[in-house]
Design an enzyme around this catalytic site. Structure first.
Site, PDB file in Angstrom:
ATOM      1  N   THR A  87       0.827  -1.209   0.000  1.00  0.00           N
ATOM      2  CA  THR A  87       0.000   0.000   0.000  1.00  0.00           C
ATOM      3  C   THR A  87       0.863   1.261   0.000  1.00  0.00           C
ATOM      4  OG1 THR A  87      -1.411   1.296   1.491  1.00  0.00           O
ATOM      5  CG2 THR A  87      -0.132  -0.404   2.523  1.00  0.00           C
ATOM      6  N   ASP A  88       0.306   2.341  -0.512  1.00  0.00           N
ATOM      7  CA  ASP A  88       1.031   3.630  -0.474  1.00  0.00           C
ATOM      8  C   ASP A  88       1.248   4.110   0.965  1.00  0.00           C
ATOM      9  OD1 ASP A  88      -1.640   4.302   0.063  1.00  0.00           O
ATOM     10  OD2 ASP A  88      -1.814   5.764  -1.571  1.00  0.00           O
ATOM     11  N   GLU A  89       0.484   3.525   1.914  1.00  0.00           N
ATOM     12  CA  GLU A  89       0.559   4.012   3.294  1.00  0.00           C
ATOM     13  C   GLU A  89       1.898   3.704   3.960  1.00  0.00           C
ATOM     14  OE1 GLU A  89      -3.054   3.287   5.450  1.00  0.00           O
ATOM     15  OE2 GLU A  89      -4.223   3.326   3.610  1.00  0.00           O
TER      16      GLU A  89
ATOM     17  N   TYR B 281      -1.308  -0.222  11.250  1.00  0.00           N
ATOM     18  CA  TYR B 281      -1.582  -0.974  10.015  1.00  0.00           C
ATOM     19  C   TYR B 281      -0.435  -0.822   9.025  1.00  0.00           C
ATOM     20  CZ  TYR B 281      -3.251  -1.535   5.209  1.00  0.00           C
ATOM     21  OH  TYR B 281      -3.349  -1.868   3.869  1.00  0.00           O
TER      22      TYR B 281
ATOM     23  N   LYS C   3       2.341  -3.489   7.500  1.00  0.00           N
ATOM     24  CA  LYS C   3       2.473  -3.708   6.052  1.00  0.00           C
ATOM     25  C   LYS C   3       3.910  -3.438   5.612  1.00  0.00           C
ATOM     26  CE  LYS C   3      -0.090  -4.478   3.111  1.00  0.00           C
ATOM     27  NZ  LYS C   3      -0.487  -5.769   2.478  1.00  0.00           N
TER      28      LYS C   3
HETATM   29  P1  NAD Z   1      -9.814  -7.154   2.678  1.00  0.00           P
HETATM   30  O1  NAD Z   1      -9.751  -6.856   4.130  1.00  0.00           O
HETATM   31  O2  NAD Z   1     -11.059  -6.936   1.926  1.00  0.00           O
HETATM   32  O3  NAD Z   1      -9.377  -8.684   2.427  1.00  0.00           O
HETATM   33  C1  NAD Z   1      -8.329  -9.291   3.122  1.00  0.00           C
HETATM   34  C2  NAD Z   1      -8.481 -10.809   2.955  1.00  0.00           C
HETATM   35  O4  NAD Z   1      -7.365 -11.431   3.596  1.00  0.00           O
HETATM   36  C3  NAD Z   1      -9.742 -11.382   3.600  1.00  0.00           C
HETATM   37  O5  NAD Z   1     -10.383 -12.266   2.706  1.00  0.00           O
HETATM   38  C4  NAD Z   1      -9.228 -12.113   4.824  1.00  0.00           C
HETATM   39  O6  NAD Z   1     -10.019 -13.233   5.179  1.00  0.00           O
HETATM   40  C5  NAD Z   1      -7.844 -12.535   4.355  1.00  0.00           C
HETATM   41  N1  NAD Z   1      -6.907 -12.763   5.451  1.00  0.00           N
HETATM   42  C6  NAD Z   1      -6.681 -11.968   6.530  1.00  0.00           C
HETATM   43  N2  NAD Z   1      -5.732 -12.508   7.310  1.00  0.00           N
HETATM   44  C7  NAD Z   1      -5.335 -13.654   6.694  1.00  0.00           C
HETATM   45  C8  NAD Z   1      -4.357 -14.623   6.991  1.00  0.00           C
HETATM   46  N3  NAD Z   1      -3.608 -14.554   8.092  1.00  0.00           N
HETATM   47  N4  NAD Z   1      -4.190 -15.660   6.125  1.00  0.00           N
HETATM   48  C9  NAD Z   1      -4.959 -15.761   5.006  1.00  0.00           C
HETATM   49  N5  NAD Z   1      -5.907 -14.858   4.687  1.00  0.00           N
HETATM   50  C10 NAD Z   1      -6.084 -13.823   5.517  1.00  0.00           C
HETATM   51  O7  NAD Z   1      -8.601  -6.320   2.050  1.00  0.00           O
HETATM   52  P2  NAD Z   1      -8.468  -5.611   0.626  1.00  0.00           P
HETATM   53  O8  NAD Z   1      -8.988  -4.235   0.733  1.00  0.00           O
HETATM   54  O9  NAD Z   1      -8.961  -6.512  -0.430  1.00  0.00           O
HETATM   55  O10 NAD Z   1      -6.880  -5.492   0.530  1.00  0.00           O
HETATM   56  C11 NAD Z   1      -6.120  -6.528  -0.093  1.00  0.00           C
HETATM   57  C12 NAD Z   1      -4.650  -6.145  -0.036  1.00  0.00           C
HETATM   58  O11 NAD Z   1      -4.448  -4.915  -0.730  1.00  0.00           O
HETATM   59  C13 NAD Z   1      -4.125  -5.929   1.383  1.00  0.00           C
HETATM   60  O12 NAD Z   1      -2.844  -6.491   1.473  1.00  0.00           O
HETATM   61  C14 NAD Z   1      -4.066  -4.418   1.547  1.00  0.00           C
HETATM   62  O13 NAD Z   1      -3.035  -4.050   2.414  1.00  0.00           O
HETATM   63  C15 NAD Z   1      -3.768  -3.995   0.116  1.00  0.00           C
HETATM   64  N6  NAD Z   1      -4.265  -2.648  -0.237  1.00  0.00           N
HETATM   65  C16 NAD Z   1      -5.582  -2.321  -0.026  1.00  0.00           C
HETATM   66  C17 NAD Z   1      -6.028  -1.049  -0.400  1.00  0.00           C
HETATM   67  C18 NAD Z   1      -7.473  -0.639  -0.189  1.00  0.00           C
HETATM   68  O14 NAD Z   1      -7.780   0.550  -0.386  1.00  0.00           O
HETATM   69  N7  NAD Z   1      -8.368  -1.521   0.165  1.00  0.00           N
HETATM   70  C19 NAD Z   1      -5.142  -0.125  -0.971  1.00  0.00           C
HETATM   71  C20 NAD Z   1      -3.817  -0.513  -1.173  1.00  0.00           C
HETATM   72  C21 NAD Z   1      -3.393  -1.786  -0.819  1.00  0.00           C
HETATM   73  P1  TYD Z   2     -10.239   4.478   4.792  1.00  0.00           P
HETATM   74  O1  TYD Z   2     -11.261   4.188   3.757  1.00  0.00           O
HETATM   75  O2  TYD Z   2     -10.330   3.765   6.086  1.00  0.00           O
HETATM   76  O3  TYD Z   2      -8.828   4.215   4.092  1.00  0.00           O
HETATM   77  P2  TYD Z   2      -7.336   4.628   4.569  1.00  0.00           P
HETATM   78  O4  TYD Z   2      -7.325   4.806   6.028  1.00  0.00           O
HETATM   79  O5  TYD Z   2      -6.574   3.407   4.155  1.00  0.00           O
HETATM   80  O6  TYD Z   2      -6.957   5.832   3.797  1.00  0.00           O
HETATM   81  O7  TYD Z   2     -10.222   6.041   5.072  1.00  0.00           O
HETATM   82  C1  TYD Z   2     -10.091   6.962   4.016  1.00  0.00           C
HETATM   83  C2  TYD Z   2     -10.167   8.354   4.586  1.00  0.00           C
HETATM   84  O8  TYD Z   2     -11.494   8.573   5.085  1.00  0.00           O
HETATM   85  C3  TYD Z   2      -9.232   8.593   5.758  1.00  0.00           C
HETATM   86  O9  TYD Z   2      -8.690   9.918   5.673  1.00  0.00           O
HETATM   87  C4  TYD Z   2     -10.125   8.474   6.978  1.00  0.00           C
HETATM   88  C5  TYD Z   2     -11.479   8.948   6.462  1.00  0.00           C
HETATM   89  N1  TYD Z   2     -12.645   8.320   7.119  1.00  0.00           N
HETATM   90  C6  TYD Z   2     -13.620   9.115   7.713  1.00  0.00           C
HETATM   91  O10 TYD Z   2     -13.546  10.360   7.700  1.00  0.00           O
HETATM   92  N2  TYD Z   2     -14.677   8.514   8.322  1.00  0.00           N
HETATM   93  C7  TYD Z   2     -14.814   7.137   8.349  1.00  0.00           C
HETATM   94  O11 TYD Z   2     -15.795   6.646   8.965  1.00  0.00           O
HETATM   95  C8  TYD Z   2     -13.816   6.348   7.713  1.00  0.00           C
HETATM   96  C9  TYD Z   2     -13.932   4.844   7.700  1.00  0.00           C
HETATM   97  C10 TYD Z   2     -12.753   6.971   7.097  1.00  0.00           C
END
Ligand code: NAD
Ligand code: TYD
Length: 351
Positions: free
Chosen positions: A134-136, A158, A162
């Site tokens: 992630t960019d985070e 988090y 990561k």
């Molecule tokens: P999500 O929370 O929807 O899905 C995570 C999945 O991982 C779930 O199905 C969960 O059951 C599984 N999981 C958790 N712990 C596990 C373990 N120990 N072993 C096997 N499976 C396990 O997450 P997402 O939003 O689909 O994100 C997927 C990936 O992309 C993550 O690595 C996250 O860090 C990365 N990512 C997400 C975003 C975003 O905006 N959602 C952005 C950038 C990167």
């Molecule tokens: P989020 O979707 O949790 O993603 P990330 O923390 O990975 O960026 O949050 C996106 C932005 O929205 C973040 O600046 C926090 C804000 N946010 C709220 O203001 N209210 C909420 O209830 C949530 C879940 C997020």
């Protein structure tokens, strides 16, 4: 110049964490556009939803294995038995807000699990690995864009966990010549996202006429990417990424949280009075802005396609048309306990 290293019917790709949001969309893309075998391994945590895998079960190229990525017995067993050639790791505890409530629990998945997948891949000769990050991990950026050579400077539990995974991947590439690339995606949205991140949380709450808890004044900025574009970036890294290299996968859509919130309300035809600014529960660690330079990923074939406004509209419509997907989640005890614990103090009667 991008060389075409497309996956073929000789490839067996293990996708971990694909019962979740981005992973399930990635499996959809792989099965639609490539002819490889696709295996999913997932621990089915609160965020892992078997319904996300339902459309693939009739495909003879698909198989599901339950298990945790930090469990060597299960991971070794799958790699040995299935002769896996490629591995893409989406598995993570992925929610910043939950990491504020329980900062230690996510290290097992986000850091140790990655090291375990790398070690098992070394043992069984997996030819290509992509660790999805992630960019985070870069921390926050007031102006300009993050590039891959920027230092990792996470500011929340988090992103710190990561970053541990990213460092394991880089160390394995250096120490053991592991064929691993890292992707660093930006904030992702689209169908099948568990309703805890801002977009699906606010969409489903607004549909129920519930208040939307906006942290602070909502001026924080995220670089939004549609899930299919994120998945295309991960596929480009799987097919063309170089070992030991990281690739930023950004949508190039910088928006403030308040802008995104107003857009959701507009599409749902709901009033702005639903917005309730609350004291920022993330405190000082809340990153103000992320923004990515994705030039390096473009060099390996990443090409985002979605128009931001259309994609938001499509996403809102998906939640409107798929209440049977999200309703059981928001009514579950697990979900309600989290929402109450995290938002209760600020939302009170508006919970
Ligand atoms: P999500 O929370 O929807 O899905 C995570 C999945 O991982 C779930 O199905 C969960 O059951 C599984 N999981 C958790 N712990 C596990 C373990 N120990 N072993 C096997 N499976 C396990 O997450 P997402 O939003 O689909 O994100 C997927 C990936 O992309 C993550 O690595 C996250 O860090 C990365 N990512 C997400 C975003 C975003 O905006 N959602 C952005 C950038 C990167
Ligand atoms: P989020 O979707 O949790 O993603 P990330 O923390 O990975 O960026 O949050 C996106 C932005 O929205 C973040 O600046 C926090 C804000 N946010 C709220 O203001 N209210 C909420 O209830 C949530 C879940 C997020």
């Amino acid at each position: 110049m991008v060389t075409a290293n497309n996956l073929t019917d000789k490839d067996i790709v293990l996708v971990t964490g694909a019962a979740g949001f981005i992973g399930s969309n990635f499996v959809k893309l792989l099965l639609a556009e490539r002819n490889c075998r696709v295996l999913v391994m997932d621990a089915l945590t609160y965020a892992g939803n078997p319904a996300n895998l339902e459309p693939f079960r009739s495909d003879p190229r698909f198989a599901f294995y339950p298990g945790k990525i930090e469990d060597p017995t299960v991971v070794n067993g799958i790699l040995r038995w299935e002769k896996v050639t490629g591995l893409v790791n989406f598995a993570a505890e992925s929610h910043n807000d939950r990491s504020m409530l329980d900062p230690t629990s996510l290290i097992a998945t986000n850091t140790t699990g990655v090291a375990n997948l790398l070690e098992a891949s070394r043992r069984f000769g997996v030819k290509k690995i992509v660790h999805v990050s992630t960019d985070e991990v870069y921390g926050e950026k007031a102006t300009g864009l993050f590039v891959e050579t920027d230092p990792l400077a996470p500011r929340q539990p988090y992103s710190a966990a990561k970053a541990g995974g990213d460092l394991q991947a880089t160390a394995h590439a250096i120490s053991f010549s592991a064929p691993v690339s890292i992707t660093r995606g930006s904030n992702t949205f689209g169908p099948n996202q568990y309703p805890e991140k801002i977009l699906p949380f606010f969409i489903t709450r607004a549909m129920q006429d519930k208040k939307l808890p906006l942290y602070g004044d909502g001026s924080q900025v995220r670089d939004w990417i549609f899930v299919e574009d994120h998945c295309r970036g991960v596929l480009a890294a799987l097919e063309n990424g170089l070992p030991g290299e990281a690739y930023n996968i950004g949508g190039g859509n910088e928006r403030t949280n308040i802008e995104v919130t107003r857009k959701i309300l507009g599409h749902l035809n709901k009033p702005e009075s639903l917005i309730k600014p609350i004291i920022d529960p993330r405190g000082k660690g809340h990153d103000f802005r992320y923004a990515l330079d994705s030039t390096k990923a473009v060099g390996i074939g990443f090409k985002p396609r979605a128009d931001f406004d259309n994609a938001i509209k499509e996403t809102v419509n998906w939640y409107v048309n798929n209440e049977s997907w999200w309703r059981p989640i928001v009514e579950s005890n697990e979900y309600q306990v989290f929402v109450k614990r995290y938002y209760g103090p600020a939302l009170g009667d508006d919970l």
